[in-house]
Each structure stands twice: as C-alpha cells, then as structure tokens.
Design an enzyme around this catalytic site. Structure first.
Site, short mmCIF file in Angstrom:
data_model
loop_
_atom_site.label_atom_id
_atom_site.label_comp_id
_atom_site.label_asym_id
_atom_site.label_seq_id
_atom_site.Cartn_x
_atom_site.Cartn_y
_atom_site.Cartn_z
N HIS A 151 -6.33 -8.02 38.38
CA HIS A 151 -5.68 -9.27 38.75
C HIS A 151 -4.53 -8.95 39.70
CE1 HIS A 151 -4.04 -13.25 38.59
NE2 HIS A 151 -2.89 -12.79 38.14
N ASP B 150 -5.29 -16.63 35.34
CA ASP B 150 -3.84 -16.65 35.12
C ASP B 150 -3.20 -17.98 35.49
OD1 ASP B 150 -1.69 -15.15 34.13
OD2 ASP B 150 -0.98 -14.69 36.15
N ASP C 97 -1.61 -10.91 41.90
CA ASP C 97 -0.92 -12.14 42.30
C ASP C 97 -0.66 -12.09 43.81
OD1 ASP C 97 -0.42 -13.72 39.87
OD2 ASP C 97 0.64 -11.93 39.21
#
Length: 503
Positions: free
Chosen positions: A237, A349, A239
C-alpha cells in the site's frame, strides 16, 4: 477446554523462553563526550518494555556487543541459526551488523528479522548498531529487540513447535465444530508440562528427541489443516499523498516496484499486485525501463493490476460523478498500456464507503470489491468478512475484507485470520496479502523465506501464489447460498473528524 488452552499457553511460553532472548536492556547510547551510556527501559501505555527517545531527536547512535554463549536456557547453541528481531517507532532507522549496514526502515517499515548466523559458534561476537532519528510528531521508541535461536539441525526446533502449538490452539473452536479429536493436543500439552518440570531433561542432549516424540502425534492434524488453502499475494500500500511530498512518493514507488521485480527473479512464486493508474503513469514517464519490466510482468501473470482507478479516492465526500471519472480514467489507462480490464475494486485504506457505491462499481464493470478498513472499527466490530453489499437501488457486489495491509507471512496471524473467517462463514480458504506498506516497501526476501518454510510444514495450511482476481472470482462462483447481505453504507467507526475543506 479452558484447561487445555491454559496448559497450551504455559508450554508455548516455556518453549519460547528457550529459544528467544531479549537484549532490549543491553543497548548503549553514544553521548556528547563520545562515551557510551546504558539506556534504561520504560513501560509503554500497553505496559510493555521499550527504550524511549525524545520527540525530534536526531543522530541517535545505539550499540551493543553480543557474544554467542555456549548454552542458552540449558541448550547448546553450537550449530544453531540466530536471528535478530527488531521493532521500532522512529522516522529513520539503520541497522548495522559488524560494521555493515543490513537494514533500513522508517515509521511504516518498522520491523525486521535479520540473520546473524546459520551455524553459530560459541564465543563468536556480533557488533550490533542502530542509527535513528526520532519522529517529529511523537516520542521515538525501540519496542522489541530479541534474539531467536532456531535448531533446524536438531530433531525438533522448540520455537517452531511453539508456533505450531499456537496454530493448533487457534483452531480449537474449528476442531470442535468439526468433531476433530482434541486428545492428541491435550496429551502433548501434558507431556510438555511434565518435561519442563524435570530440569535435568531440559539440559540433557535428548531434549530435542523428546520434543520430537511429543510432536509426532500432532501430525494427525495435518490432513485437516491441509484442507485449508492460503492464496499468497505480494502487495504494498502506497499513499500517493500523506506525510510527504509527491517527489518522495515517486521515489517510494520506484524502489518498491524495482524490489518486487528483482525478488521475482529469485522467488518465482511471488505474484505482486498494485493499484492506482497514476503510479504507473509516473513510472512510464520517469522510469521507462522499469515501466517496460512491469508491462512484461503483467503479461506473464506475475504482476496484477488492481483497483482500476486513477488513485484510491475517499469514499464519502466526492460526488458520484467524481468517483465514476476515477474509474473511467483509470480503466482507460490500464486498457491502453496493458490491454487489461480491472475486475476487482480495491480501496483498502479509504475511511468508509457511501451506500451508492455498489451501484457505481457494478455499472463500471467491477465484479468484486475489497477493503480491510472496517476491521479497524473501535466500537462495533463489523460482523462479516465475506458478504454481498447491497446498494440503495438493490445492486449487489461481492465484497471481501482482506487481512490488514502491511503484514508479512506470519503463520499465527494467518491462522487467526482464517479461523475467524471459518467461524463466521465456514469458508476454509482465503487470500493473504503480504508486504510493507504506507510508504512502500512491498514483500521482502525474509517474508518469502518464511512462506517457503511454512508451506513445507505438516502443521499448517496449503499455500500457493494467486492473483486476487483469480481467488475472488473463483470464491464468488462457488460461495454458499447463505452468504450474508449488508444493506447499508460501510461506515468506519474510526478516524473520526478527519474531513476538512482545506487540503
């Protein structure tokens, strides 16, 4: 059953105490006079020991010299494998062994398992150093610092037996539901308690043989466990925008993607998946050779395109038109550059999801939806892991809650996740995503080595690599008729008060 769980807790702790050594209190810190002061440990809010540092402290240098003993907890160390386990909460961290940098990390890549030796010799010395900067928003901490002794050259490794017992303990409710005999597990726990009560047995050369004899009857659980299937998938993941500049995001993506491709050369079982079309466009424009390698991996089935959106958007405030355009631009890019339509919506998320999303996702061509965020709920635990999510217009999309992002291939964590799913849905197979996340990182060689080790264990589940699309569409096709239906928004009971009109 309560006595069995209590006895298992006792023997698991006994086994771990003979294979794990905390060195947290041995760290020294270099002071301004270039002398070394021993650091005290303090208790965290969770009442666990840690070494703490002031907020914003920089250039912290820790050191200790550790010498291999001839024996630990009565057992000969000679020939064993020794690993250093660390967990930290710092902005930047470097780990050095005997003058060589062996690991880097940060707030998100915050733990490691480092091989010191696979053939320990008594009196051998290791110079251990950690160089770090404390976070700018919080105190810093070294939360775990332990050595793990593995005796793979012996008939039975105490640490592996402890983990196997934890797996079996986790599955007691499932064994009970399926009327699997618990007597072999009870007998093993009782025999281990008796063994540890005799101190002379622990220090004798026959200790490992005695453990192996106690373990043998537990192998009858293998057939039941091997009926469970874990589909492994590497992931990271990342961001796109959070606590750092876009330039740093691009660097994190480049490092993560190159690392995954390089690992695939050594570990052909690694399938990697990655979302957000913009991340691929950045690679195409700024790292064209890397982008070409990604295209080849996608064509070979070694890299899965996931999500189908330009970025992973918020699921509450943006309009329906905004979400549709996220999908439109993302899918157009994936078709143009990879000749692929992405079938799995992926928002791991995002802080909750509005009730019209099933309709939008279905009409955009998605066949399933994946998140893990509602498992963070702090008030009402969400009741399902696999369900049909029905929107306001009656549209239904097959929905799956994955394991928490950022994990490795830890066998006990996998067992707990699958056992919970089996208790809720009686479905004995699951995907497991592994890899360092938030700030990138992805799978590591140590994670993949761990996966190989437990894939070969008779007291664990079957493990095989898979894409999320293959796993979910197959699961959707054969899922039982009584899969629950959720008729509401997916409201996250966490991260409250995070929306703002200013970005």
């Amino acid at each position: 059953m309560l006595d069995l769980v209590k006895n298992l807790n006792t023997v698991i702790e006994q086994l771990k105490s003979r294979s794990r050594l905390s060195i947290l209190s041995n760290w020294q810190r270099e002071n301004e006079q270039e002398a070394w002061d021993t650091l005290p440990t303090v208790n965290s809010k969770q009442n666990k020991p840690m070494v703490a540092f002031l907020q914003c402290e920089e250039n912290i240098h820790l050191k200790q010299v550790w010498q291999v003993p001839e024996r630990y907890a009565g057992l000969s160390i000679n020939g064993s494998t020794i690993r250093l386990n660390l967990i930290w909460w710092v902005d930047i961290c470097e780990v050095w062994i005997n003058g060589n940098k062996v690991q880097e990390g940060d707030l998100f890549d915050q733990k490691c398992r480092i091989l010191l030796t696979d053939d320990a010799e008594p009196l051998e010395e290791f110079i251990l150093e950690i160089k770090l900067n404390s976070p700018k928003h919080d105190i810093g901490a070294l939360q775990l610092s332990e050595l793990v002794f593995e005796y793979s050259h012996q008939p039975c490794d105490p640490d592996q037996l402890a983990i196997e017992l934890e797996i079996l303990q986790t599955y007691i409710p499932i064994f009970t539901r399926h009327q699997v005999d618990l007597q072999p597990l009870e007998n093993a726990a009782n025999r281990l308690i008796n063994l540890f009560a005799m101190s002379e047995s622990i220090t004798s050369e026959s200790f490992f043989e005695q453990l192996a004899e106690i373990r043998k009857p537990l192998l009858q659980y293998s057939e039941f466990l091997k009926q469970r299937q874990i589909y492994m998938l590497g992931n990271s993941h990342i961001d796109v925008a959070w606590l750092w500049a876009i330039a740093e995001t691009k660097n994190a993506m480049q490092r993560t993607f190159a690392s995954a491709l390089n690992l695939q050369e050594r570990y052909p079982e690694l399938i990697f998946n990655q979302s957000t079309a913009i991340s691929y466009q950045w690679m195409e424009r700024e790292y064209p050779q890397l982008f070409t390698r990604i295209q080849s991996a996608v064509a070979e089935g070694k890299w899965e395109l996931i999500g189908g959106m330009w970025v992973e958007p918020d699921g509450n405030l943006p309009s329906g038109e905004s979400l549709i355009r996220q999908i439109l631009y993302g899918q157009e890019y994936f078709r143009e550059k990879f000749n692929k339509d992405v079938k799995i919506a992926w928002l791991p998320d995002t802080f909750g999801f509005h009730w019209q999303m099933p309709q939008i996702l279905l009409k955009s061509g998605f066949e399933a939806f994946v998140t893990q965020k509602l498992m963070w709920n702090d008030t009402n635990k969400f009741p399902h892991q696999i369900f049909w999510w029905e929107g306001v217009d009656g549209s239904r999309i097959f929905t799956y809650f994955s394991n928490e992002i950022g994990l490795g291939l830890e066998p006990v964590a996998i067992a707990k996740y699958l056992a919970t799913q089996e208790e809720k849905h009686d479905i004995p197979e699951t995907a497991w995503l592994y890899g360092v996340g938030d700030h990138g990182g992805g799978p590591t060689a140590d994670m993949l080595d761990m996966g190989r080790k437990w894939a070969d264990s008779p007291i664990f589940f079957k493990m095989q690599p898979s894409s999320l699309e293959d796993f979910l569409l197959n699961l959707k096709e054969k899922s039982p008729a009584n899969i629950p239906i959720w008729q509401d928004e997916l409201y996250l009971e966490f991260h409250r008060g995070t929306f703002t009109s200013k970005a």
